[in-house]
Design a protein around this motif. Structure first.
Motif, PDB file in Angstrom:
ATOM      1  N   ALA A  75      -8.321   9.850  -2.254  1.00 30.51           N
ATOM      2  CA  ALA A  75      -8.751   8.910  -1.220  1.00 30.51           C
ATOM      3  C   ALA A  75      -7.608   8.559  -0.274  1.00 30.51           C
ATOM      4  O   ALA A  75      -7.803   8.480   0.942  1.00 30.51           O
ATOM      5  CB  ALA A  75      -9.315   7.640  -1.857  1.00 30.51           C
ATOM      6  N   PRO A  80      -6.253   1.920   2.340  1.00 27.47           N
ATOM      7  CA  PRO A  80      -6.331   1.537   0.921  1.00 27.47           C
ATOM      8  C   PRO A  80      -5.110   0.692   0.541  1.00 27.47           C
ATOM      9  O   PRO A  80      -3.995   0.995   0.952  1.00 27.47           O
ATOM     10  CB  PRO A  80      -6.307   2.874   0.184  1.00 27.47           C
ATOM     11  CG  PRO A  80      -6.749   3.871   1.200  1.00 27.47           C
ATOM     12  CD  PRO A  80      -6.274   3.360   2.520  1.00 27.47           C
ATOM     13  N   ASP A 120      -1.669   6.936  -9.886  1.00 27.91           N
ATOM     14  CA  ASP A 120      -2.590   7.147  -8.776  1.00 27.91           C
ATOM     15  C   ASP A 120      -3.599   8.252  -9.020  1.00 27.91           C
ATOM     16  O   ASP A 120      -4.280   8.669  -8.100  1.00 27.91           O
ATOM     17  CB  ASP A 120      -1.808   7.448  -7.509  1.00 27.91           C
ATOM     18  CG  ASP A 120      -1.216   8.841  -7.513  1.00 27.91           C
ATOM     19  OD1 ASP A 120      -1.082   9.426  -8.598  1.00 27.91           O
ATOM     20  OD2 ASP A 120      -0.898   9.348  -6.435  1.00 27.91           O
ATOM     21  N   ALA A 136      -6.537   8.506 -10.116  1.00 21.71           N
ATOM     22  CA  ALA A 136      -7.914   8.252  -9.724  1.00 21.71           C
ATOM     23  C   ALA A 136      -8.078   8.052  -8.222  1.00 21.71           C
ATOM     24  O   ALA A 136      -9.164   8.222  -7.683  1.00 21.71           O
ATOM     25  CB  ALA A 136      -8.445   7.026 -10.467  1.00 21.71           C
ATOM     26  N   SER A 137      -7.015   7.700  -7.515  1.00 19.77           N
ATOM     27  CA  SER A 137      -7.167   7.365  -6.106  1.00 19.77           C
ATOM     28  C   SER A 137      -6.382   8.240  -5.138  1.00 19.77           C
ATOM     29  O   SER A 137      -6.506   8.080  -3.941  1.00 19.77           O
ATOM     30  CB  SER A 137      -6.763   5.912  -5.888  1.00 19.77           C
ATOM     31  OG  SER A 137      -5.420   5.710  -6.311  1.00 19.77           O
ATOM     32  N   ARG A 138      -5.606   9.188  -5.623  1.00 17.64           N
ATOM     33  CA  ARG A 138      -4.751   9.963  -4.722  1.00 17.64           C
ATOM     34  C   ARG A 138      -5.538  10.742  -3.681  1.00 17.64           C
ATOM     35  O   ARG A 138      -5.101  10.862  -2.544  1.00 17.64           O
ATOM     36  CB  ARG A 138      -3.817  10.865  -5.500  1.00 17.64           C
ATOM     37  CG  ARG A 138      -4.483  12.012  -6.200  1.00 17.64           C
ATOM     38  CD  ARG A 138      -3.494  12.824  -6.973  1.00 17.64           C
ATOM     39  NE  ARG A 138      -4.168  13.976  -7.553  1.00 17.64           N
ATOM     40  CZ  ARG A 138      -3.565  14.891  -8.245  1.00 17.64           C
ATOM     41  NH1 ARG A 138      -2.268  14.806  -8.454  1.00 17.64           N
ATOM     42  NH2 ARG A 138      -4.224  15.907  -8.732  1.00 17.64           N
ATOM     43  N   GLN A 155       0.828  -1.185   0.000  1.00 16.19           N
ATOM     44  CA  GLN A 155       0.000   0.000   0.000  1.00 16.19           C
ATOM     45  C   GLN A 155       0.868   1.241   0.000  1.00 16.19           C
ATOM     46  O   GLN A 155       1.965   1.217   0.544  1.00 16.19           O
ATOM     47  CB  GLN A 155      -0.962   0.017   1.167  1.00 16.19           C
ATOM     48  CG  GLN A 155      -0.302   0.337   2.492  1.00 16.19           C
ATOM     49  CD  GLN A 155      -1.312   0.327   3.597  1.00 16.19           C
ATOM     50  OE1 GLN A 155      -1.966  -0.677   3.813  1.00 16.19           O
ATOM     51  NE2 GLN A 155      -1.455   1.427   4.271  1.00 16.19           N
TER      52      GLN A 155
END
Length: 132
Positions: free
Chosen positions: A118, A100, A112, A114-116, A71
């Motif tokens: 989060a 995550p 990343d 799309a997810s940074r 992760q």
């Protein structure tokens, strides 16, 4: 000797170079605040445009390289401890297990975008600062 020519005592900490090559970061142990090893840095993710280190990719769990989980940890939550010779982060095993995750197949070329948000929202209470 005048004040300008007197040698100033040098702090040993100032002698240490503040930069480190990525290959020396990879494999460095990561500890929690209780000095328990929680994993090691498998890799680092660097923002292509700014050149800033965005994440340390933490590997943990597993046995002899099998079943390891990965992760990203925002780089800003890690603190290097010279006594530990590793990084310290203020997280518990429970926090780590709920964080995550990143599949090992995504380690190379991970994007990343799309997810940074989060990741930083999750680690925000620990002082994570966006790298962008």
């Amino acid at each position: 000797m005048t004040d300008q020519t007197m040698a100033k005592p040098v702090d040993a900490g100032e002698m240490a170079h503040p930069l480190i090559p990525a290959q020396r970061v990879n494999g460095t142990d990561v500890f929690n605040q209780a000095n328990e090893k929680i994993g090691k840095i498998e890799d680092v993710a660097i923002d292509k445009r700014s050149g800033k280190v965005a994440y340390a990719i933490l590997s943990f769990g597993g046995f002899v390289g099998m079943g390891e989980k990965h992760q990203p940890l925002p780089w800003s939550v890690l603190n290097y401890d010279t006594d530990q010779r590793g990084y310290v982060v203020d997280i518990t095993q429970e926090f780590l297990s709920l964080a995550p995750k990143l599949d090992v197949s995504e380690l190379s070329g991970w994007d990343d975008s799309a997810s940074r948000e989060a990741f930083h929202a999750y680690y925000g209470p620990l002082g994570a600062r966006p790298y962008w």
